[in-house]
Design an enzyme around this catalytic site. Structure first.
Site, PDB file in Angstrom:
ATOM      1  N   GLU A  85     -17.007 -38.348 -22.671  1.00 41.27           N
ATOM      2  CA  GLU A  85     -18.072 -37.802 -22.928  1.00 41.27           C
ATOM      3  C   GLU A  85     -17.888 -36.501 -22.334  1.00 41.27           C
ATOM      4  OE1 GLU A  85     -22.852 -38.101 -22.580  1.00 41.27           O
ATOM      5  OE2 GLU A  85     -21.946 -39.466 -21.458  1.00 41.27           O
ATOM      6  N   ASP A 110     -30.287 -31.808 -32.009  1.00 42.07           N
ATOM      7  CA  ASP A 110     -31.771 -31.765 -32.462  1.00 42.07           C
ATOM      8  C   ASP A 110     -31.959 -30.364 -33.093  1.00 42.07           C
ATOM      9  OD1 ASP A 110     -31.833 -30.213 -30.064  1.00 42.07           O
ATOM     10  OD2 ASP A 110     -33.457 -31.149 -29.223  1.00 42.07           O
ATOM     11  N   GLU A 133     -17.981 -32.990 -16.821  1.00 37.60           N
ATOM     12  CA  GLU A 133     -19.338 -31.930 -16.902  1.00 37.60           C
ATOM     13  C   GLU A 133     -19.021 -31.033 -15.684  1.00 37.60           C
ATOM     14  OE1 GLU A 133     -22.164 -29.924 -17.196  1.00 37.60           O
ATOM     15  OE2 GLU A 133     -22.596 -31.777 -18.296  1.00 37.60           O
ATOM     16  N   PHE A 188     -36.928 -35.648 -23.808  1.00 37.88           N
ATOM     17  CA  PHE A 188     -36.841 -34.228 -24.474  1.00 37.88           C
ATOM     18  C   PHE A 188     -36.980 -34.905 -25.856  1.00 37.88           C
ATOM     19  CE2 PHE A 188     -34.685 -33.545 -20.424  1.00 37.88           C
ATOM     20  CZ  PHE A 188     -35.264 -32.270 -20.218  1.00 37.88           C
ATOM     21  N   GLU A 189     -36.157 -35.812 -26.745  1.00 37.88           N
ATOM     22  CA  GLU A 189     -36.227 -36.228 -27.696  1.00 37.88           C
ATOM     23  C   GLU A 189     -37.610 -36.704 -28.109  1.00 37.88           C
ATOM     24  OE1 GLU A 189     -32.870 -38.214 -29.680  1.00 37.88           O
ATOM     25  OE2 GLU A 189     -32.291 -38.665 -27.683  1.00 37.88           O
ATOM     26  N   ASP A 245     -25.040 -27.167 -26.703  1.00 35.00           N
ATOM     27  CA  ASP A 245     -25.814 -26.037 -26.819  1.00 35.00           C
ATOM     28  C   ASP A 245     -25.811 -25.408 -28.176  1.00 35.00           C
ATOM     29  OD1 ASP A 245     -26.777 -23.452 -26.655  1.00 35.00           O
ATOM     30  OD2 ASP A 245     -25.812 -23.018 -24.571  1.00 35.00           O
TER      31      ASP A 245
END
Length: 262
Positions: free
Chosen positions: A91, A202, A116, A243-244, A166
């Site tokens: 990921e 999105d 990350e 958020f979705e 992003d």
């Protein structure tokens, strides 16, 4: 979940983030953006500020030795790293790790190597892993491109997740987007036959670019029906983030893409 964005309503992994990777955070780029990473060296993230809480700092101390994997420029031994042999998914950019923890929980037979660079997000996922007993996650707090180049030989991954990287909304910054031809080729080469790349965004213009770049990679095939425009149904393992859900209530779309290694 290193690294790796969101559209107007979601924060972003840049692939790094501090929100949904399903959570990545997406801050608007500054007017004085530095040169495009591909003009210097391919990177998977843009470093952004974020405060690490006392609880997240404690998670580093309490759970870091158990779940953190140090970056080393040598092939990683998955069996030794996870304490078992199992299919491994990379990921890139997990943000605060909420979706990552959920996916690892509903897929206990899969290992998840998560990159990350944002300390707050790493601390949050460490806390989730330690407190919830999630044993099939390991975290590399380093640029995912270095990890891919130097720790992952060809043909070792069962899958790759890149959720809400992003989007770099402004046209002049589009070239900063993570999902571009050089990285897609690197990822495809590291998949086993039948392995997959699952991306979600999105931001529709970014979805269209992802579809184009993934479709032109000869090592990959789209698993989605052309009738659906090339976009996949959201796999059951990927949860809807807050958020979705907020975006859906506002009428915003989310696009999933799932491509398979030929």
């Amino acid at each position: 979940m290193n690294n790796p964005a969101t559209a107007p309503d979601a924060p972003s992994p840049d692939s790094s983030s501090a929100a949904p990777s399903g959570e990545a955070t997406n801050a608007a780029p500054s007017a004085e953006a530095p040169p495009h990473p591909l003009h210097r060296r391919l990177k998977s993230f843009v470093k952004r500020g974020g405060r690490t809480t006392d609880g997240q700092a404690k998670a580093y101390a309490d759970f870091g030795p158990r779940f953190l994997v140090a970056y080393r420029p040598e092939p990683i031994d998955f069996a030794a790293t996870f304490g078992r042999a199992a299919p491994t998914v990379l990921e890139i950019g997990f943000g605060m790790g909420e979706a990552t923890a959920h996916i690892a929980t509903v897929r206990p037979d899969t290992n998840f190597l998560c990159c990350e660079v944002h300390e707050a997000g790493v601390g949050k996922l460490l806390k989730r892993c330690g407190e919830q007993g999630i044993e099939n996650i390991r975290i590399v707090a380093h640029d995912a491109v270095d990890v891919i180049d130097h720790m992952l030989p060809h043909g070792v991954l069962a899958g790759v997740h890149v959720f809400f990287p992003d989007p770099w909304h402004k046209a002049r910054h589009n070239k900063r987007r993570l999902l571009q031809t050089p990285l897609v080729r690197k990822l495809a080469e590291r998949l086993v036959p039948g392995g997959y790349i699952h991306c979600a965004t999105d931001w529709q213009p970014y979805a269209e670019q992802m579809l184009d770049v993934l479709s032109t990679e000869p090592l990959l095939r789209n698993t989605a029906d052309a009738v659906a425009g090339g976009y996949a149904q959201k796999p059951d393992y990927r949860p809807l983030t807050k958020f979705e859900n907020r975006g859906i209530k506002l009428g915003h779309g989310v696009w999933d893409l799932v491509f398979e290694r030929i």
